[in-house]
Scaffold this motif. Structure first.
Motif, PDB file in Angstrom:
ATOM      1  N   VAL A   1      -4.017 -97.766   8.211  1.00 34.92           N
ATOM      2  CA  VAL A   1      -4.515 -96.387   8.598  1.00 34.92           C
ATOM      3  C   VAL A   1      -6.020 -96.848   9.017  1.00 34.92           C
ATOM      4  O   VAL A   1      -6.353 -96.126   9.906  1.00 34.92           O
ATOM      5  N   VAL A   2      -6.570 -97.764   8.377  1.00 35.78           N
ATOM      6  CA  VAL A   2      -8.097 -98.085   8.795  1.00 35.78           C
ATOM      7  C   VAL A   2      -8.017 -98.629  10.467  1.00 35.78           C
ATOM      8  O   VAL A   2      -8.661 -98.278  11.053  1.00 35.78           O
TER       9      VAL A   2
ATOM     10  N   VAL B   1      -7.235 -95.585  12.839  1.00 35.26           N
ATOM     11  CA  VAL B   1      -8.438 -94.392  12.980  1.00 35.26           C
ATOM     12  C   VAL B   1      -9.413 -95.411  13.754  1.00 35.26           C
ATOM     13  O   VAL B   1     -10.213 -94.700  14.433  1.00 35.26           O
ATOM     14  N   GLU B   2      -9.515 -96.697  13.471  1.00 38.30           N
ATOM     15  CA  GLU B   2     -10.726 -97.361  14.372  1.00 38.30           C
ATOM     16  C   GLU B   2     -10.458 -97.339  15.663  1.00 38.30           C
ATOM     17  O   GLU B   2     -11.372 -97.238  16.476  1.00 38.30           O
TER      18      GLU B   2
ATOM     19  N   PRO C   1      -5.253 -90.728  14.988  1.00 40.36           N
ATOM     20  CA  PRO C   1      -4.987 -90.132  13.667  1.00 40.36           C
ATOM     21  C   PRO C   1      -3.427 -90.659  13.092  1.00 40.36           C
ATOM     22  O   PRO C   1      -2.451 -90.592  13.730  1.00 40.36           O
TER      23      PRO C   1
ATOM     24  N   PRO D   1     -11.319 -93.702   6.942  1.00 38.38           N
ATOM     25  CA  PRO D   1     -10.312 -92.562   7.250  1.00 38.38           C
ATOM     26  C   PRO D   1     -10.366 -91.704   6.257  1.00 38.38           C
ATOM     27  O   PRO D   1     -10.429 -91.725   4.816  1.00 38.38           O
TER      28      PRO D   1
ATOM     29  N   PHE E   1      -5.253 -88.271   8.295  1.00 38.00           N
ATOM     30  CA  PHE E   1      -6.226 -89.271   8.334  1.00 38.00           C
ATOM     31  C   PHE E   1      -7.143 -89.323   9.660  1.00 38.00           C
ATOM     32  O   PHE E   1      -6.206 -89.689  10.832  1.00 38.00           O
ATOM     33  N   SER E   2      -8.279 -88.908   9.720  1.00 38.48           N
ATOM     34  CA  SER E   2      -9.100 -89.316  10.875  1.00 38.48           C
ATOM     35  C   SER E   2     -10.282 -89.597  10.379  1.00 38.48           C
ATOM     36  O   SER E   2     -10.802 -89.765   9.248  1.00 38.48           O
ATOM     37  N   ALA E   3     -11.383 -90.066  11.239  1.00 44.14           N
ATOM     38  CA  ALA E   3     -12.466 -90.734  11.187  1.00 44.14           C
ATOM     39  C   ALA E   3     -13.385 -89.808  10.556  1.00 44.14           C
ATOM     40  O   ALA E   3     -13.520 -88.462  11.262  1.00 44.14           O
TER      41      ALA E   3
END
Length: 275
Positions: free
Chosen positions: A46-47, A50-51, A55, A266, A273-275
């Motif tokens: 996930v990291v 999102v990086e 998403p 995230p 999940f998004s920044a």
């Protein structure tokens, strides 16, 4: 919602720590922020996603048809199985531009461990963050910022996913075979990569003054502090990592053990999940 005043609720502490979905329920009451940790591999993936501007919607794996329906509703796509082309539960699958240039909308990422926990927390009225070794300091800074925005003490529940899988190859082999999630009564296997990552996050919180930790969180922090210089080796030699390396995912293990390599945090909003 369970009663946080039980002996295992850690209610008097600002920073709490427990394992798995049941542990999340124990320490959730009264919490404002929940950090889900599943180093190998959900939260690291996930990291990474999102990086790179992708998403991610968590999915608990037990219903592939439901994952497809969610992707359709979100206007996105379902992650491929590990080893197949495109984004998968493999964190490094999100690091090549060809992996995400063609994506349109969120990626629904099935995971029987961290993904299942995150999905269950989506509508619980708390801020849900994805934590890993790669972004542990950024997570702590985000929590401090949230506390400053609130203007009062913010209670943090950190949940290590562990492995809801039995047998030699666990969930990684199950994902490779395309099988569903482990049964709900499948016991959680202690995972040192998650223990050390939780300790790393607590260590970063303590450094910022968020230091009223439960005994459970304090022990995890002490483990990381004492083993900081050996953490990369220990995670790489763990059962989870050896399992992945045997399947050809050594790069994922190396990627997941890089400490403070990412600034992104995230956050789960509307199930994504998004920044």
């Amino acid at each position: 919602m369970s009663d946080s005043n039980t002996p295992f609720g850690q209610a008097k502490y600002q920073v709490r720590f427990d394992w798995g979905a049941a542990g999340a329920e124990r320490i959730l009451p009264g919490a404002h922020v929940v950090v889900v940790v599943d180093v190998l591999s959900f939260t690291t993936a996930v990291v990474a996603a999102v990086e790179h501007g992708v998403p991610v919607a968590p999915w608990p794996t037990d219903d592939p048809h439901g994952a497809a329906a969610l992707a359709e509703r979100l206007g996105g796509s379902v992650a491929a199985r590990r080893g197949e082309p495109g984004p998968t539960l493999s964190p490094t699958s999100f690091t090549g531009r060809e992996a995400y240039d063609e994506l349109d909308g969120p990626v629904v990422l099935p995971s029987p461990n961290g993904g299942a926990i995150a999905a269950a927390l989506a509508d619980r009225g708390v801020v849900v963050l994805a934590g890993a070794l790669r972004n542990r300091a950024a997570v702590a800074r985000r929590i401090l910022a949230l506390q400053e925005e609130r203007g009062e003490r913010t209670v943090v529940a950190i949940v290590a996913a562990g492995e809801r899988s039995s047998g030699a190859h666990g969930s990684a082999a199950r994902a490779r075979a395309g099988a569903g999630a482990a049964p709900a009564d499948d016991p959680i296997r202690f995972a040192i990569e998650d223990q050390l990552a939780v300790g790393a996050i607590v260590d970063a919180l303590v450094a910022l003054g968020i230091d009223h930790t439960s005994p459970e969180a304090a022990v995890a922090c002490a483990a990381f502090e004492g083993l900081r210089h050996a953490a990369t080796h220990l995670v790489g030699a763990s059962g989870s990592a050896v399992d992945l390396v045997e399947q050809g995912y050594r790069a994922d293990v190396r990627f997941a053990t890089e400490l403070d390599a990412a600034e992104v945090v995230p956050e789960l909003r509307d199930g994504v999940f998004s920044a």
